[in-house]
Design a protein around this motif. Structure first.
Motif, PDB file in Angstrom:
ATOM      1  N   GLY A  31       0.791  -1.228   0.000  1.00  0.00           N
ATOM      2  CA  GLY A  31       0.000   0.000   0.000  1.00  0.00           C
ATOM      3  C   GLY A  31       0.823   1.277   0.000  1.00  0.00           C
ATOM      4  N   THR A  32       2.143   1.174  -0.120  1.00  0.00           N
ATOM      5  CA  THR A  32       3.003   2.357  -0.096  1.00  0.00           C
ATOM      6  C   THR A  32       2.750   3.223  -1.325  1.00  0.00           C
ATOM      7  OG1 THR A  32       4.720   1.189   1.140  1.00  0.00           O
ATOM      8  CG2 THR A  32       5.390   3.170  -0.049  1.00  0.00           C
ATOM      9  N   GLU A  33       2.554   4.502  -1.071  1.00  0.00           N
ATOM     10  CA  GLU A  33       2.323   5.471  -2.146  1.00  0.00           C
ATOM     11  C   GLU A  33       3.645   6.121  -2.555  1.00  0.00           C
ATOM     12  OE1 GLU A  33      -0.576   6.324  -3.640  1.00  0.00           O
ATOM     13  OE2 GLU A  33      -1.664   4.812  -2.486  1.00  0.00           O
ATOM     14  N   PRO A  34       3.770   6.549  -3.814  1.00  0.00           N
ATOM     15  CA  PRO A  34       4.992   7.252  -4.242  1.00  0.00           C
ATOM     16  C   PRO A  34       5.282   8.500  -3.413  1.00  0.00           C
ATOM     17  CG  PRO A  34       3.661   6.671  -6.147  1.00  0.00           C
ATOM     18  CD  PRO A  34       2.845   6.347  -4.918  1.00  0.00           C
ATOM     19  N   SER A  35       4.246   9.131  -2.884  1.00  0.00           N
ATOM     20  CA  SER A  35       4.440  10.356  -2.099  1.00  0.00           C
ATOM     21  C   SER A  35       5.262  10.108  -0.835  1.00  0.00           C
ATOM     22  CB  SER A  35       3.091  10.976  -1.730  1.00  0.00           C
ATOM     23  OG  SER A  35       2.324  10.075  -0.958  1.00  0.00           O
ATOM     24  N   GLU A  86       4.393  -1.237  -5.523  1.00  0.00           N
ATOM     25  CA  GLU A  86       3.486  -1.121  -6.663  1.00  0.00           C
ATOM     26  C   GLU A  86       4.239  -0.505  -7.846  1.00  0.00           C
ATOM     27  OE1 GLU A  86       0.217  -1.993  -6.860  1.00  0.00           O
ATOM     28  OE2 GLU A  86       0.247  -2.802  -4.827  1.00  0.00           O
ATOM     29  N   ALA A  87       3.700  -0.654  -9.029  1.00  0.00           N
ATOM     30  CA  ALA A  87       4.336  -0.138 -10.247  1.00  0.00           C
ATOM     31  C   ALA A  87       4.560   1.367 -10.177  1.00  0.00           C
ATOM     32  CB  ALA A  87       3.495  -0.493 -11.462  1.00  0.00           C
ATOM     33  N   SER A  88       3.630   2.107  -9.587  1.00  0.00           N
ATOM     34  CA  SER A  88       3.771   3.565  -9.505  1.00  0.00           C
ATOM     35  C   SER A  88       4.960   3.964  -8.631  1.00  0.00           C
ATOM     36  CB  SER A  88       2.486   4.197  -8.968  1.00  0.00           C
ATOM     37  OG  SER A  88       2.184   3.688  -7.677  1.00  0.00           O
ATOM     38  N   LEU A 142       7.950   8.447  -0.692  1.00  0.00           N
ATOM     39  CA  LEU A 142       9.344   8.568  -1.101  1.00  0.00           C
ATOM     40  C   LEU A 142       9.675   9.933  -1.687  1.00  0.00           C
ATOM     41  CD1 LEU A 142       9.670   5.058  -2.712  1.00  0.00           C
ATOM     42  CD2 LEU A 142      10.636   5.803  -0.549  1.00  0.00           C
ATOM     43  N   VAL A 143       8.788  10.468  -2.506  1.00  0.00           N
ATOM     44  CA  VAL A 143       9.074  11.709  -3.228  1.00  0.00           C
ATOM     45  C   VAL A 143       8.596  12.933  -2.452  1.00  0.00           C
ATOM     46  CG1 VAL A 143       8.691  12.982  -5.360  1.00  0.00           C
ATOM     47  CG2 VAL A 143       8.952  10.511  -5.419  1.00  0.00           C
ATOM     48  N   GLY A 144       7.380  12.910  -1.999  1.00  0.00           N
ATOM     49  CA  GLY A 144       6.796  14.034  -1.283  1.00  0.00           C
ATOM     50  C   GLY A 144       5.417  14.351  -1.817  1.00  0.00           C
ATOM     51  N   GLU A 145       4.781  15.337  -1.199  1.00  0.00           N
ATOM     52  CA  GLU A 145       3.422  15.691  -1.610  1.00  0.00           C
ATOM     53  C   GLU A 145       3.073  17.094  -1.141  1.00  0.00           C
ATOM     54  OE1 GLU A 145       0.570  13.147   0.355  1.00  0.00           O
ATOM     55  OE2 GLU A 145       1.744  13.186   2.192  1.00  0.00           O
ATOM     56  N   LEU A 146       2.058  17.634  -1.759  1.00  0.00           N
ATOM     57  CA  LEU A 146       1.505  18.914  -1.321  1.00  0.00           C
ATOM     58  C   LEU A 146       0.507  18.638  -0.201  1.00  0.00           C
ATOM     59  CD1 LEU A 146       0.939  20.562  -4.797  1.00  0.00           C
ATOM     60  CD2 LEU A 146       2.628  21.234  -3.089  1.00  0.00           C
ATOM     61  N   ILE A 203      -1.094  25.894   0.964  1.00  0.00           N
ATOM     62  CA  ILE A 203      -0.618  24.549   0.648  1.00  0.00           C
ATOM     63  C   ILE A 203       0.910  24.564   0.646  1.00  0.00           C
ATOM     64  CG2 ILE A 203      -0.542  22.755  -1.113  1.00  0.00           C
ATOM     65  CD1 ILE A 203      -3.331  23.548  -1.908  1.00  0.00           C
ATOM     66  N   LEU A 204       1.502  23.565   1.295  1.00  0.00           N
ATOM     67  CA  LEU A 204       2.954  23.463   1.405  1.00  0.00           C
ATOM     68  C   LEU A 204       3.449  22.146   0.823  1.00  0.00           C
ATOM     69  CD1 LEU A 204       3.480  24.662   5.083  1.00  0.00           C
ATOM     70  CD2 LEU A 204       3.850  25.987   3.005  1.00  0.00           C
ATOM     71  N   TRP A 205       4.725  22.132   0.421  1.00  0.00           N
ATOM     72  CA  TRP A 205       5.364  20.900  -0.042  1.00  0.00           C
ATOM     73  C   TRP A 205       5.959  20.191   1.165  1.00  0.00           C
ATOM     74  CZ3 TRP A 205       5.504  17.717  -3.961  1.00  0.00           C
ATOM     75  CH2 TRP A 205       6.503  16.755  -4.016  1.00  0.00           C
ATOM     76  N   ASN A 206       5.687  18.891   1.288  1.00  0.00           N
ATOM     77  CA  ASN A 206       6.232  18.063   2.352  1.00  0.00           C
ATOM     78  C   ASN A 206       7.150  17.026   1.697  1.00  0.00           C
ATOM     79  OD1 ASN A 206       6.627  16.898   4.865  1.00  0.00           O
ATOM     80  ND2 ASN A 206       4.804  15.623   4.705  1.00  0.00           N
ATOM     81  N   ASP A 207       8.468  17.117   1.949  1.00  0.00           N
ATOM     82  CA  ASP A 207       9.427  16.192   1.351  1.00  0.00           C
ATOM     83  C   ASP A 207       9.141  14.753   1.758  1.00  0.00           C
ATOM     84  OD1 ASP A 207      10.886  18.106   0.016  1.00  0.00           O
ATOM     85  OD2 ASP A 207      12.422  18.280   1.565  1.00  0.00           O
ATOM     86  N   GLY A 208       9.306  13.835   0.805  1.00  0.00           N
ATOM     87  CA  GLY A 208       9.248  12.414   1.097  1.00  0.00           C
ATOM     88  C   GLY A 208      10.600  11.931   1.602  1.00  0.00           C
TER      89      GLY A 208
END
Length: 162
Positions: free
Chosen positions: A80-84, A132-134, A86-90, A106-111
């Motif tokens: 269930g791990t999301e790419p965010s 997952e593939a993503s 590792l990478v980050g998300e808003l 809205i802020l950027w949160n580093d992964g």
């Protein structure tokens, strides 16, 4: 990084392994793994370690990094791990400044991967086979010989209300 006949390494291992907090037993397999990892650590290349679940791959890496006091971030991948992660998300900014106003909504949160790169740390990604593939798609560019990871931190977001 080191040579196995190095007096400094042997002395360091002897001192640390007598300490009750030493995290691993130095078996021939662990020393072999460290020897195989050594050239990649010198050249700053990605390392893929395979083996049966629970055989000590991650503990061996963590012990080696600890031995040389190299900073590392650890991440365990699940289906269930999301790419965010590792990478980050808003993310929404709920914090107010000293005047009681939010400077940005809205802020950027580093992964974890982004944190490791920006802080000069290594990253240990456990159980990558469950990704997952993503997630793999986001990891591929940084695992290549010519690594690249582009993250657009600033973007225009339209505010819509209903």
């Amino acid at each position: 990084v080191f040579q196995f006949d190095s007096k400094i390494l042997v002395q360091q291992i002897s001192q640390d392994s007598n300490n009750a907090s030493w995290p691993i037993t130095l078996t021939p397999r662990v020393l072999s793994l460290w020897k195989q990892m050594s050239p990649s650590l010198k050249t700053d290349q990605a390392i893929l370690i395979s083996g049966d679940e629970g055989c000590g791959k991650s503990d061996s890496v963590l012990a080696l990094m600890n031995l040389f006091e190299l900073p590392m971030i650890q991440c365990c991948i699940t289906p269930g791990t999301e790419p965010s992660l590792l990478v980050g998300e808003l993310v929404p900014n709920d914090k107010k400044n000293f005047e009681g106003e939010s400077p940005e909504s809205i802020l950027w949160n580093d992964g974890l991967m982004t944190q490791a790169y920006s802080q000069g740390k290594a990253i240990l990604i456990d159980n990558i086979s469950q990704a997952e593939a993503s997630v793999l798609e986001r990891l591929n560019p940084i695992l290549e010989k010519e690594r690249a990871c582009f993250i657009k931190r600033h973007c225009s977001i339209r505010k819509l209300t209903t």
